[in-house]
Design a protein around this motif. Structure first.
Motif, short mmCIF file in Angstrom:
data_model
loop_
_atom_site.label_atom_id
_atom_site.label_comp_id
_atom_site.label_asym_id
_atom_site.label_seq_id
_atom_site.Cartn_x
_atom_site.Cartn_y
_atom_site.Cartn_z
N TYR A 284 0.83 -1.21 0.00
CA TYR A 284 0.00 0.00 0.00
C TYR A 284 0.86 1.25 0.00
O TYR A 284 0.54 2.25 -0.66
N GLU A 285 1.94 1.23 0.75
CA GLU A 285 2.83 2.39 0.81
C GLU A 285 3.49 2.65 -0.54
O GLU A 285 3.63 3.80 -0.97
N ALA B 201 -0.97 6.94 -6.16
CA ALA B 201 -2.37 6.56 -5.94
C ALA B 201 -2.98 7.46 -4.87
O ALA B 201 -2.36 7.73 -3.84
N ASP B 202 -4.19 7.92 -5.13
CA ASP B 202 -4.86 8.85 -4.23
C ASP B 202 -5.88 8.18 -3.32
O ASP B 202 -6.05 8.58 -2.17
N ARG B 203 -6.57 7.17 -3.87
CA ARG B 203 -7.70 6.58 -3.16
C ARG B 203 -7.62 5.06 -3.26
O ARG B 203 -7.01 4.52 -4.17
N TYR B 204 -8.28 4.41 -2.30
CA TYR B 204 -8.29 2.95 -2.32
C TYR B 204 -9.66 2.48 -1.86
O TYR B 204 -10.14 2.87 -0.79
N LEU B 205 -10.29 1.63 -2.67
CA LEU B 205 -11.59 1.05 -2.34
C LEU B 205 -11.41 -0.39 -1.90
O LEU B 205 -10.81 -1.20 -2.62
N GLY C 31 -2.66 7.46 4.49
CA GLY C 31 -3.11 8.74 3.96
C GLY C 31 -4.01 8.66 2.75
O GLY C 31 -4.38 9.69 2.17
N TYR C 32 -4.38 7.46 2.35
CA TYR C 32 -5.33 7.30 1.25
C TYR C 32 -6.70 7.89 1.61
O TYR C 32 -7.10 7.86 2.79
N GLN C 33 -7.41 8.39 0.62
CA GLN C 33 -8.86 8.55 0.76
C GLN C 33 -9.41 7.13 0.63
O GLN C 33 -9.28 6.50 -0.41
N THR C 34 -9.98 6.64 1.71
CA THR C 34 -10.27 5.21 1.83
C THR C 34 -11.77 4.95 1.70
O THR C 34 -12.59 5.67 2.27
N GLY C 35 -12.10 3.89 0.98
CA GLY C 35 -13.49 3.49 0.84
C GLY C 35 -13.73 2.08 1.31
O GLY C 35 -12.96 1.17 1.01
N CYS C 36 -14.79 1.90 2.10
CA CYS C 36 -15.23 0.55 2.49
C CYS C 36 -16.67 0.39 2.02
O CYS C 36 -17.16 1.20 1.25
N LEU D 199 -14.53 3.65 11.49
CA LEU D 199 -13.48 3.84 10.49
C LEU D 199 -13.48 5.26 9.92
O LEU D 199 -12.42 5.82 9.64
N HIS D 200 -14.66 5.83 9.76
CA HIS D 200 -14.82 7.17 9.20
C HIS D 200 -14.15 7.27 7.82
O HIS D 200 -13.25 8.09 7.60
N PRO D 201 -14.59 6.46 6.87
CA PRO D 201 -13.98 6.47 5.53
C PRO D 201 -14.42 7.69 4.72
O PRO D 201 -15.44 8.32 5.03
N GLU D 202 -13.66 7.98 3.68
CA GLU D 202 -14.04 9.07 2.77
C GLU D 202 -15.06 8.62 1.73
O GLU D 202 -15.76 9.45 1.14
N MET D 203 -15.14 7.31 1.50
CA MET D 203 -16.06 6.77 0.51
C MET D 203 -16.74 5.53 1.09
O MET D 203 -16.11 4.77 1.82
#
Length: 243
Positions: A147-148, A155-159, A194-199, A223-227
């Motif tokens: 991931y790092e 990469a900016d975001r990860y779903l 530091g990803y914008q993270t989605g679950c 978790l408080h995800p961004e997506m």
């Protein structure tokens, strides 16, 4: 029911029992309409009437996992497998850019062919050609080091949809080789990096209860995800849940 719905609108930090009651409110058409109207108000407040689009590039349907609900599970011998080359993926990005897409999502099964080197190389090249565009990855569970590397490549975001936050329910949907604890840890790691993270999770998957759905809400709150991706369970003909 009305009190629970009103409390939810005023303060989303409900406990498990309250979330179960809220989920059961869906059977009341008046409460359902009330919540839907409030959801519409919030959508207009934050997004107006704009539609945001993302370019999904499904670049492989090979997968080492054998999730019982998934059509690309490794034991499905009927699946027509494919992999896109880096050139294919970059051609998709070029076309997407021409059409106005500003987010590219590289999504696929957990395919060992796409090593960390290959993924990092693709991300780096996309960001080089389209530095103002967001790159989102949706390629499953990896370790922190991987991931790092992807994050450093641009990469900016990860779903990574968790699918269910309840371990008992998770066991009904996945083989013993997979772990809900590991999946949750992957999401926490992505946030830390530091990803914008989605679950996200399925609704209506086999054996799912209101109490298990409540645990999904509690996990997301923690978790408080961004997506957040929430979708219906749709049975696939070549899985154990076909019927």
């Amino acid at each position: 029911m009305e009190k629970i719905a009103q409390k939810f609108l005023e303060n989303q930090n409900l406990n498990k029992e309250e979330f179960v009651k809220l989920i059961r409110c869906a059977h009341d058409p008046e409460i359902r309409e009330f919540l839907a109207e409030r959801a519409l108000e919030l959508r207009k407040k934050y997004y107006g009437d704009k539609v945001y689009t993302r370019g999904l590039i499904e670049f492989t349907n090979y997968c080492k996992n054998d999730c019982y609900y998934c059509g690309i599970r490794c034991s499905n011998k009927k699946a027509n497998r494919y992999r896109l080359s880096e050139e294919d993926i970059l051609a998709c990005c070029e076309e997407g850019d021409r059409l106005g897409f500003r987010t590219f999502v590289l999504q696929g099964g957990e395919d060992p062919y796409y090593t960390d080197d290959r993924i990092a190389s693709m991300v780096r090249e996309i960001k080089k050609r389209y530095p103002e565009h967001a790159v989102t990855l949706s390629i499953g569970e990896r370790e922190r080091e991987s991931y790092e590397r992807f994050f450093e490549a641009g990469a900016d975001r990860y779903l990574l949809r968790h699918e269910t936050a309840n371990d008992t329910h998770y066991r009904k949907l996945h083989p013993e080789s997979m772990s809900l604890a590991h999946r949750k840890q992957c999401l926490r790691t992505l946030k830390e990096i530091g990803y914008q993270t989605g679950c996200g999770f399925m609704v209506g998957s086999p054996g799912q209860t209101a109490a298990e759905l409540a645990e999904d809400f509690l996990f997301i709150h923690e978790l408080h995800p961004e997506m957040i991706g929430i979708g219906p369970f749709i049975p696939h003909q070549d899985t154990p849940f076909a019927n």
